[in-house]
Scaffold this motif. Structure first.
Motif, PDB file in Angstrom:
ATOM      1  N   GLY A 151       0.790  -1.226   0.000  1.00 12.42           N
ATOM      2  CA  GLY A 151       0.000   0.000   0.000  1.00 12.42           C
ATOM      3  C   GLY A 151       0.822   1.276   0.000  1.00 12.42           C
ATOM      4  N   VAL A 152       0.117   2.384   0.173  1.00 12.45           N
ATOM      5  CA  VAL A 152       0.710   3.718   0.171  1.00 12.45           C
ATOM      6  C   VAL A 152       1.320   4.004   1.547  1.00 12.45           C
ATOM      7  CG1 VAL A 152       0.209   6.186  -0.092  1.00 12.45           C
ATOM      8  CG2 VAL A 152      -0.904   4.520  -1.584  1.00 12.45           C
ATOM      9  N   ALA A 153       2.497   4.590   1.551  1.00 14.06           N
ATOM     10  CA  ALA A 153       3.263   4.817   2.788  1.00 14.06           C
ATOM     11  C   ALA A 153       2.970   6.165   3.451  1.00 14.06           C
ATOM     12  CB  ALA A 153       4.753   4.692   2.488  1.00 14.06           C
ATOM     13  N   GLY A 154       1.795   6.711   3.236  1.00 18.33           N
ATOM     14  CA  GLY A 154       1.439   8.008   3.809  1.00 18.33           C
ATOM     15  C   GLY A 154       1.508   8.042   5.325  1.00 18.33           C
ATOM     16  N   ALA A 155       1.041   7.000   5.988  1.00 16.52           N
ATOM     17  CA  ALA A 155       1.076   6.968   7.456  1.00 16.52           C
ATOM     18  C   ALA A 155       2.517   6.972   7.963  1.00 16.52           C
ATOM     19  CB  ALA A 155       0.336   5.738   7.982  1.00 16.52           C
ATOM     20  N   ILE A 156       3.402   6.329   7.245  1.00 17.07           N
ATOM     21  CA  ILE A 156       4.814   6.316   7.643  1.00 17.07           C
ATOM     22  C   ILE A 156       5.406   7.713   7.481  1.00 17.07           C
ATOM     23  CG2 ILE A 156       7.104   5.392   7.121  1.00 17.07           C
ATOM     24  CD1 ILE A 156       5.608   2.771   6.332  1.00 17.07           C
ATOM     25  N   ALA A 157       5.082   8.383   6.378  1.00 17.46           N
ATOM     26  CA  ALA A 157       5.580   9.745   6.167  1.00 17.46           C
ATOM     27  C   ALA A 157       5.088  10.675   7.278  1.00 17.46           C
ATOM     28  CB  ALA A 157       5.141  10.265   4.803  1.00 17.46           C
ATOM     29  N   ARG A 158       3.838  10.547   7.658  1.00 20.89           N
ATOM     30  CA  ARG A 158       3.299  11.384   8.754  1.00 20.89           C
ATOM     31  C   ARG A 158       4.005  11.065  10.067  1.00 20.89           C
ATOM     32  NH1 ARG A 158      -1.210  10.186   5.645  1.00 20.89           N
ATOM     33  NH2 ARG A 158      -1.864   8.485   6.990  1.00 20.89           N
ATOM     34  N   SER A 159       4.296   9.798  10.309  1.00 22.04           N
ATOM     35  CA  SER A 159       5.027   9.397  11.514  1.00 22.04           C
ATOM     36  C   SER A 159       6.439   9.970  11.518  1.00 22.04           C
ATOM     37  CB  SER A 159       5.069   7.870  11.609  1.00 22.04           C
ATOM     38  OG  SER A 159       5.913   7.458  12.651  1.00 22.04           O
ATOM     39  N   LEU A 160       7.108   9.913  10.375  1.00 24.47           N
ATOM     40  CA  LEU A 160       8.456  10.467  10.266  1.00 24.47           C
ATOM     41  C   LEU A 160       8.437  11.965  10.547  1.00 24.47           C
ATOM     42  CD1 LEU A 160       9.675   8.608   7.054  1.00 24.47           C
ATOM     43  CD2 LEU A 160      10.352   8.123   9.428  1.00 24.47           C
ATOM     44  N   ARG A 161       7.458  12.639  10.001  1.00 22.05           N
ATOM     45  CA  ARG A 161       7.312  14.081  10.237  1.00 22.05           C
ATOM     46  C   ARG A 161       7.171  14.354  11.725  1.00 22.05           C
ATOM     47  NH1 ARG A 161       2.939  15.659   6.697  1.00 22.05           N
ATOM     48  NH2 ARG A 161       1.549  15.084   8.367  1.00 22.05           N
ATOM     49  N   GLY A 162       6.335  13.576  12.397  1.00 25.32           N
ATOM     50  CA  GLY A 162       6.136  13.744  13.836  1.00 25.32           C
ATOM     51  C   GLY A 162       7.378  13.441  14.651  1.00 25.32           C
ATOM     52  N   ARG A 163       8.192  12.532  14.162  1.00 22.58           N
ATOM     53  CA  ARG A 163       9.442  12.155  14.849  1.00 22.58           C
ATOM     54  C   ARG A 163      10.626  13.020  14.424  1.00 22.58           C
ATOM     55  NH1 ARG A 163       9.758   5.712  14.147  1.00 22.58           N
ATOM     56  NH2 ARG A 163      11.782   6.072  15.145  1.00 22.58           N
ATOM     57  N   ARG A 164      10.384  13.946  13.503  1.00 19.28           N
ATOM     58  CA  ARG A 164      11.424  14.852  12.987  1.00 19.28           C
ATOM     59  C   ARG A 164      12.567  14.090  12.302  1.00 19.28           C
ATOM     60  NH1 ARG A 164      10.527  19.545  12.064  1.00 19.28           N
ATOM     61  NH2 ARG A 164      12.622  20.277  12.502  1.00 19.28           N
ATOM     62  N   ILE A 165      12.211  13.018  11.599  1.00 19.72           N
ATOM     63  CA  ILE A 165      13.177  12.250  10.811  1.00 19.72           C
ATOM     64  C   ILE A 165      13.035  12.711   9.362  1.00 19.72           C
ATOM     65  CG2 ILE A 165      13.835   9.963   9.962  1.00 19.72           C
ATOM     66  CD1 ILE A 165      12.720   8.835  12.619  1.00 19.72           C
ATOM     67  N   PRO A 166      14.105  13.251   8.775  1.00 19.93           N
ATOM     68  CA  PRO A 166      13.999  13.717   7.388  1.00 19.93           C
ATOM     69  C   PRO A 166      13.809  12.549   6.430  1.00 19.93           C
ATOM     70  CG  PRO A 166      16.268  13.852   8.147  1.00 19.93           C
ATOM     71  CD  PRO A 166      15.447  13.434   9.332  1.00 19.93           C
ATOM     72  N   PHE A 167      13.095  12.828   5.335  1.00 16.84           N
ATOM     73  CA  PHE A 167      12.893  11.784   4.342  1.00 16.84           C
ATOM     74  C   PHE A 167      12.857  12.349   2.938  1.00 16.84           C
ATOM     75  CE2 PHE A 167       8.684  13.021   5.757  1.00 16.84           C
ATOM     76  CZ  PHE A 167       7.904  13.074   4.600  1.00 16.84           C
ATOM     77  N   ILE A 168      13.239  11.479   2.021  1.00 10.84           N
ATOM     78  CA  ILE A 168      13.209  11.783   0.600  1.00 10.84           C
ATOM     79  C   ILE A 168      12.191  10.849  -0.036  1.00 10.84           C
ATOM     80  CG2 ILE A 168      14.485  11.667  -1.582  1.00 10.84           C
ATOM     81  CD1 ILE A 168      17.024  12.338   0.045  1.00 10.84           C
ATOM     82  N   VAL A 169      11.238  11.429  -0.741  1.00 10.25           N
ATOM     83  CA  VAL A 169      10.276  10.648  -1.505  1.00 10.25           C
ATOM     84  C   VAL A 169      10.908  10.427  -2.866  1.00 10.25           C
ATOM     85  CG1 VAL A 169       7.964  10.600  -2.501  1.00 10.25           C
ATOM     86  CG2 VAL A 169       8.343  11.689  -0.274  1.00 10.25           C
TER      87      VAL A 169
END
Length: 139
Positions: free
Chosen positions: A64-82
């Motif tokens: 599936g789509v990893a949107g929930a993971i991206a929101r979690s990363l944002r909340g944890r202040r972990i940078p990410f590259i899509v």
């Protein structure tokens, strides 16, 4: 001390050839702590026990789509590259990924590495890199 060798990266990619290519690019730059997963479930499990310095993620994985993971990363202040083939303005769940750097596949290895290093140094941000639609050079 090299920034690359001291950092951990979670790579979320379900296409094995792309995953291997990104791993090679990161290893070549000196990153030696790379965990690769192909599903949201595996990513969630790994992230429960780990805090990576950066996540490089495709939007759609095997389950599936990893949107929930991206929101979690944002909340944890972990940078990410899509790192995806989808255009940001066209993806229905793009808002979930708004704190990440958006790179469209195919992308030059140098551009990917530039953004990886910038994200590690600067932390979470929101940016779209437009020059990633260039044809990918073969190695």
């Amino acid at each position: 001390m090299s920034v690359a060798g001291t950092r951990s990266i979670l790579l979320m990619e379900d296409e094995i050839i792309i995953a291997m290519d990104v791993e090679d690019i990161l290893h070549g730059a000196g990153f030696d702590r790379i965990e690769t997963v192909s599903s949201c479930r595996a990513a969630e499990e790994w992230l429960t026990a780990n805090d990576p310095d950066l996540v490089v993620m495709d939007i759609e994985l095997t389950d599936g789509v990893a949107g929930a993971i991206a929101r979690s990363l944002r909340g944890r202040r972990i940078p990410f590259i899509v790192y995806t083939g989808a255009q940001r303005k066209m993806h229905p769940d793009a808002l979930s990924f708004s704190e990440g750097v958006w790179l469209e596949k195919p992308c030059e290895p140098a551009t990917l590495l530039t953004e990886v290093m910038r994200c590690i140094r600067q932390g979470p941000t929101s940016i779209v890199v437009d020059d990633c639609r260039e044809s990918k050079k073969t190695r």
